[in-house]
Motif scaffolding. Structure first.
Motif, PDB file in Angstrom:
ATOM      1  N   PRO A  73       0.738  -1.108   0.081  1.00 52.93           N
ATOM      2  CA  PRO A  73      -0.039  -0.061  -0.023  1.00 52.93           C
ATOM      3  C   PRO A  73       0.749   1.249  -0.116  1.00 52.93           C
ATOM      4  CG  PRO A  73       0.158  -0.893   2.215  1.00 52.93           C
ATOM      5  CD  PRO A  73       0.836  -1.842   1.384  1.00 52.93           C
ATOM      6  N   TYR A  74       0.144   2.166  -0.299  1.00 52.00           N
ATOM      7  CA  TYR A  74       1.078   3.380  -0.745  1.00 52.00           C
ATOM      8  C   TYR A  74       0.108   4.790  -0.292  1.00 52.00           C
ATOM      9  CZ  TYR A  74      -2.088   3.365  -4.812  1.00 52.00           C
ATOM     10  OH  TYR A  74      -3.389   3.212  -5.608  1.00 52.00           O
ATOM     11  N   PHE A  75       0.979   5.897  -0.134  1.00 53.17           N
ATOM     12  CA  PHE A  75       0.357   7.273   0.193  1.00 53.17           C
ATOM     13  C   PHE A  75      -0.536   7.616  -0.994  1.00 53.17           C
ATOM     14  CE2 PHE A  75       1.191  11.959   0.549  1.00 53.17           C
ATOM     15  CZ  PHE A  75       0.133  12.277   1.536  1.00 53.17           C
ATOM     16  N   VAL A  76      -1.706   7.822  -0.888  1.00 46.59           N
ATOM     17  CA  VAL A  76      -2.635   8.062  -2.037  1.00 46.59           C
ATOM     18  C   VAL A  76      -1.987   9.004  -3.109  1.00 46.59           C
ATOM     19  CG1 VAL A  76      -4.419   9.522  -0.926  1.00 46.59           C
ATOM     20  CG2 VAL A  76      -4.936   7.659  -3.031  1.00 46.59           C
ATOM     21  N   GLU A  77      -1.316  10.125  -2.396  1.00 49.54           N
ATOM     22  CA  GLU A  77      -1.404  11.306  -3.151  1.00 49.54           C
ATOM     23  C   GLU A  77      -0.016  11.245  -4.364  1.00 49.54           C
ATOM     24  OE1 GLU A  77      -0.661  15.034  -1.038  1.00 49.54           O
ATOM     25  OE2 GLU A  77      -2.645  14.764   0.162  1.00 49.54           O
ATOM     26  N   TYR A  78       0.652   9.864  -4.009  1.00 54.99           N
ATOM     27  CA  TYR A  78       1.712   9.703  -5.072  1.00 54.99           C
ATOM     28  C   TYR A  78       1.024   9.558  -6.473  1.00 54.99           C
ATOM     29  CZ  TYR A  78       4.747   8.040  -1.284  1.00 54.99           C
ATOM     30  OH  TYR A  78       5.659   8.097  -0.059  1.00 54.99           O
ATOM     31  N   LEU A  79       0.023   9.037  -6.349  1.00 56.51           N
ATOM     32  CA  LEU A  79      -0.959   8.986  -7.891  1.00 56.51           C
ATOM     33  C   LEU A  79      -1.098  10.297  -8.625  1.00 56.51           C
ATOM     34  CD1 LEU A  79      -3.790   6.410  -6.843  1.00 56.51           C
ATOM     35  CD2 LEU A  79      -1.215   6.001  -7.819  1.00 56.51           C
ATOM     36  N   PHE A  80      -1.237  11.528  -7.617  1.00 60.28           N
ATOM     37  CA  PHE A  80      -1.355  12.802  -8.346  1.00 60.28           C
ATOM     38  C   PHE A  80      -0.237  13.333  -8.636  1.00 60.28           C
ATOM     39  CE2 PHE A  80      -4.854  12.335  -4.751  1.00 60.28           C
ATOM     40  CZ  PHE A  80      -5.809  11.389  -5.595  1.00 60.28           C
ATOM     41  N   TYR A  81       0.866  13.131  -7.862  1.00 57.59           N
ATOM     42  CA  TYR A  81       2.286  13.744  -8.349  1.00 57.59           C
ATOM     43  C   TYR A  81       2.530  13.260  -9.556  1.00 57.59           C
ATOM     44  CZ  TYR A  81       2.157  14.421  -3.069  1.00 57.59           C
ATOM     45  OH  TYR A  81       1.655  14.848  -1.644  1.00 57.59           O
ATOM     46  N   ILE A  82       2.433  11.842  -9.766  1.00 54.74           N
ATOM     47  CA  ILE A  82       3.278  11.426 -10.941  1.00 54.74           C
ATOM     48  C   ILE A  82       2.227  11.710 -12.129  1.00 54.74           C
ATOM     49  CG2 ILE A  82       3.536   9.134 -11.999  1.00 54.74           C
ATOM     50  CD1 ILE A  82       3.885   7.774  -9.065  1.00 54.74           C
ATOM     51  N   ASP A  83       0.868  11.875 -12.009  1.00 56.81           N
ATOM     52  CA  ASP A  83       0.154  12.252 -13.017  1.00 56.81           C
ATOM     53  C   ASP A  83       0.362  13.684 -13.397  1.00 56.81           C
ATOM     54  OD1 ASP A  83      -2.314  11.857 -14.753  1.00 56.81           O
ATOM     55  OD2 ASP A  83      -2.989  13.298 -13.543  1.00 56.81           O
ATOM     56  N   ASN A  84       0.809  14.535 -12.327  1.00 57.04           N
ATOM     57  CA  ASN A  84       0.909  15.889 -12.669  1.00 57.04           C
ATOM     58  C   ASN A  84       1.839  16.150 -13.525  1.00 57.04           C
ATOM     59  OD1 ASN A  84      -0.829  16.412 -10.879  1.00 57.04           O
ATOM     60  ND2 ASN A  84       0.803  17.169  -9.061  1.00 57.04           N
ATOM     61  N   HIS A  85       3.062  15.230 -13.828  1.00 59.56           N
ATOM     62  CA  HIS A  85       4.144  15.393 -14.620  1.00 59.56           C
ATOM     63  C   HIS A  85       4.245  14.290 -15.915  1.00 59.56           C
ATOM     64  CE1 HIS A  85       4.772  18.665 -11.796  1.00 59.56           C
ATOM     65  NE2 HIS A  85       4.957  17.523 -11.053  1.00 59.56           N
ATOM     66  N   GLY A  86       2.897  13.933 -16.166  1.00 58.18           N
ATOM     67  CA  GLY A  86       2.872  13.020 -17.239  1.00 58.18           C
ATOM     68  C   GLY A  86       3.445  11.594 -17.198  1.00 58.18           C
ATOM     69  N   GLY A  87       3.576  11.143 -15.702  1.00 55.66           N
ATOM     70  CA  GLY A  87       4.405   9.731 -15.558  1.00 55.66           C
ATOM     71  C   GLY A  87       2.958   8.684 -15.587  1.00 55.66           C
ATOM     72  N   LYS A  88       3.670   7.359 -15.644  1.00 58.83           N
ATOM     73  CA  LYS A  88       2.702   6.199 -15.645  1.00 58.83           C
ATOM     74  C   LYS A  88       3.063   5.334 -14.092  1.00 58.83           C
ATOM     75  CE  LYS A  88       1.491   1.916 -17.673  1.00 58.83           C
ATOM     76  NZ  LYS A  88       2.139   0.986 -18.988  1.00 58.83           N
ATOM     77  N   VAL A  89       1.850   5.275 -13.351  1.00 58.08           N
ATOM     78  CA  VAL A  89       2.316   4.614 -12.271  1.00 58.08           C
ATOM     79  C   VAL A  89       2.349   3.018 -12.516  1.00 58.08           C
ATOM     80  CG1 VAL A  89       1.183   4.024 -10.006  1.00 58.08           C
ATOM     81  CG2 VAL A  89       0.846   6.356 -10.767  1.00 58.08           C
ATOM     82  N   VAL A  90       3.430   2.532 -11.908  1.00 61.63           N
ATOM     83  CA  VAL A  90       3.404   0.966 -11.932  1.00 61.63           C
ATOM     84  C   VAL A  90       3.482   0.528 -10.439  1.00 61.63           C
ATOM     85  CG1 VAL A  90       4.963  -0.906 -12.311  1.00 61.63           C
ATOM     86  CG2 VAL A  90       4.916   0.962 -13.947  1.00 61.63           C
ATOM     87  N   LYS A  91       2.535  -0.375 -10.080  1.00 62.70           N
ATOM     88  CA  LYS A  91       2.382  -0.651  -8.724  1.00 62.70           C
ATOM     89  C   LYS A  91       2.840  -1.947  -8.335  1.00 62.70           C
ATOM     90  CE  LYS A  91      -1.969   1.900  -8.613  1.00 62.70           C
ATOM     91  NZ  LYS A  91      -3.424   1.842  -8.166  1.00 62.70           N
ATOM     92  N   VAL A  92       3.751  -2.140  -7.245  1.00 62.53           N
ATOM     93  CA  VAL A  92       4.178  -3.572  -6.725  1.00 62.53           C
ATOM     94  C   VAL A  92       3.857  -3.665  -5.400  1.00 62.53           C
ATOM     95  CG1 VAL A  92       6.346  -4.645  -6.526  1.00 62.53           C
ATOM     96  CG2 VAL A  92       6.247  -3.039  -8.428  1.00 62.53           C
ATOM     97  N   PRO A  93       3.123  -4.861  -5.012  1.00 61.44           N
ATOM     98  CA  PRO A  93       2.988  -5.221  -3.822  1.00 61.44           C
ATOM     99  C   PRO A  93       4.163  -5.211  -3.023  1.00 61.44           C
ATOM    100  CG  PRO A  93       1.585  -6.610  -5.251  1.00 61.44           C
ATOM    101  CD  PRO A  93       2.615  -6.058  -6.001  1.00 61.44           C
ATOM    102  N   ALA A  94       3.810  -4.842  -1.851  1.00 57.56           N
ATOM    103  CA  ALA A  94       5.000  -5.176  -0.730  1.00 57.56           C
ATOM    104  C   ALA A  94       5.047  -6.619  -0.411  1.00 57.56           C
ATOM    105  CB  ALA A  94       4.348  -4.469   0.651  1.00 57.56           C
ATOM    106  N   GLY A  95       6.229  -7.108   0.114  1.00 56.96           N
ATOM    107  CA  GLY A  95       6.411  -8.281   0.452  1.00 56.96           C
ATOM    108  C   GLY A  95       5.806  -8.638   1.773  1.00 56.96           C
ATOM    109  N   ALA A  96       6.200  -9.764   2.447  1.00 57.24           N
ATOM    110  CA  ALA A  96       6.072 -10.373   3.804  1.00 57.24           C
ATOM    111  C   ALA A  96       6.297  -9.199   4.752  1.00 57.24           C
ATOM    112  CB  ALA A  96       6.822 -11.490   4.001  1.00 57.24           C
ATOM    113  N   ASP A  97       5.239  -8.962   5.552  1.00 56.64           N
ATOM    114  CA  ASP A  97       5.234  -8.434   6.533  1.00 56.64           C
ATOM    115  C   ASP A  97       5.523  -6.694   6.078  1.00 56.64           C
ATOM    116  OD1 ASP A  97       5.044 -10.165   8.713  1.00 56.64           O
ATOM    117  OD2 ASP A  97       7.536 -10.512   8.644  1.00 56.64           O
ATOM    118  N   PHE A  98       4.900  -6.430   4.936  1.00 56.37           N
ATOM    119  CA  PHE A  98       4.914  -4.980   4.416  1.00 56.37           C
ATOM    120  C   PHE A  98       6.555  -4.798   4.074  1.00 56.37           C
ATOM    121  CE2 PHE A  98       0.899  -4.903   6.557  1.00 56.37           C
ATOM    122  CZ  PHE A  98       0.185  -5.217   5.471  1.00 56.37           C
ATOM    123  N   ASP A  99       7.404  -5.569   3.909  1.00 57.99           N
ATOM    124  CA  ASP A  99       8.833  -5.109   3.696  1.00 57.99           C
ATOM    125  C   ASP A  99       8.851  -5.171   2.024  1.00 57.99           C
ATOM    126  OD1 ASP A  99      11.556  -4.402   3.921  1.00 57.99           O
ATOM    127  OD2 ASP A  99      12.147  -6.315   4.643  1.00 57.99           O
TER     128      ASP A  99
END
Length: 214
Positions: free
Chosen positions: A85-111
């Motif tokens: 899981p991530y801080f939701v505003e990252y999506l807006f910051y990346i979109d602000n500058h034409g970027g594409k979000v790539v989501k990777v799930p955290a591993g065990a114990d959220f590491d």
């Protein structure tokens, strides 16, 4: 949220009431040179790395810092890896500058899942964003984990032929408990960028005091 420390309140009052006419004039957009030098000295002492006044810029909080970084490094369509899981505003910051979000799930114990991050990197990847101590999970990434991530990103840089910036969002870096410490990615990977603010550690979200350092 707790009140800021009394020393901070007294400092704000002293500067706001100063008779020095320069205090309230326009400053360099990167921030006062003496402030940047002070931050460079602090980072040098705390991380054992060679920072100076030209190693960073002041920003309007960590949000402003993230936008400065992404504006600087992204071309339209470039990819930015974030950890779920991530801080939701990252999506807006990346979109602000034409970027594409790539989501990777955290591993065990959220590491960090270093293998998953490496697998998600493509020729369009320009940055990987991490947050430690993490918002929202609270996980503190260890030196070993950050070192492994640094090695993986170095290998991907060689493979794709351009820099991949490791951007760490660290407003919570000083908020650790039970004798823990919060290691820095800057010690493990050369193409690292630090983004932080004093919104959390000094309880000053309204003042929007942040900085970016490399």
């Amino acid at each position: 949220m707790p009140a800021p420390p009394q020393e901070v309140i007294e400092s704000l009052r002293r500067h706001a009431g100063s008779d020095d006419p320069a205090v309230h004039r326009y400053m360099n957009n990167a921030g006062y040179p003496e402030v940047r030098a002070s931050i460079g000295s602090y980072l040098s002492r705390s991380l054992g790395l060679p920072f100076g006044a030209r190693s960073g810029i002041m920003t309007v909080g960590a949000a402003g810092g993230m936008n400065v970084v992404l504006k600087s490094i992204l071309d339209p369509g470039d990819e930015v890896v974030i950890i779920v899981p991530y801080f939701v505003e990252y999506l807006f910051y990346i979109d602000n500058h034409g970027g594409k979000v790539v989501k990777v799930p955290a591993g065990a114990d959220f590491d960090l899942d270093v293998g998953g991050i490496s697998a998600a990197v493509t020729a369009r990847t320009k940055a990987v964003v991490i947050c430690t101590p993490n918002n929202p999970t609270g996980v503190v990434y260890s030196d070993d984990t950050l070192e492994a991530l640094g090695r993986a990103l170095e290998a991907k840089e060689r493979e794709i032929g351009h820099a991949i910036y490791l951007v760490s969002d660290e407003p919570y870096r000083k908020i650790v408990f039970d004798g823990r410490s919060s290691p820095s990615h800057l010690r493990h990977y050369k193409d690292s960028i630090l983004v932080t603010s004093h919104s959390k550690d000094l309880a000053l979200p309204g003042e929007r005091i942040g900085y970016v350092a490399i």
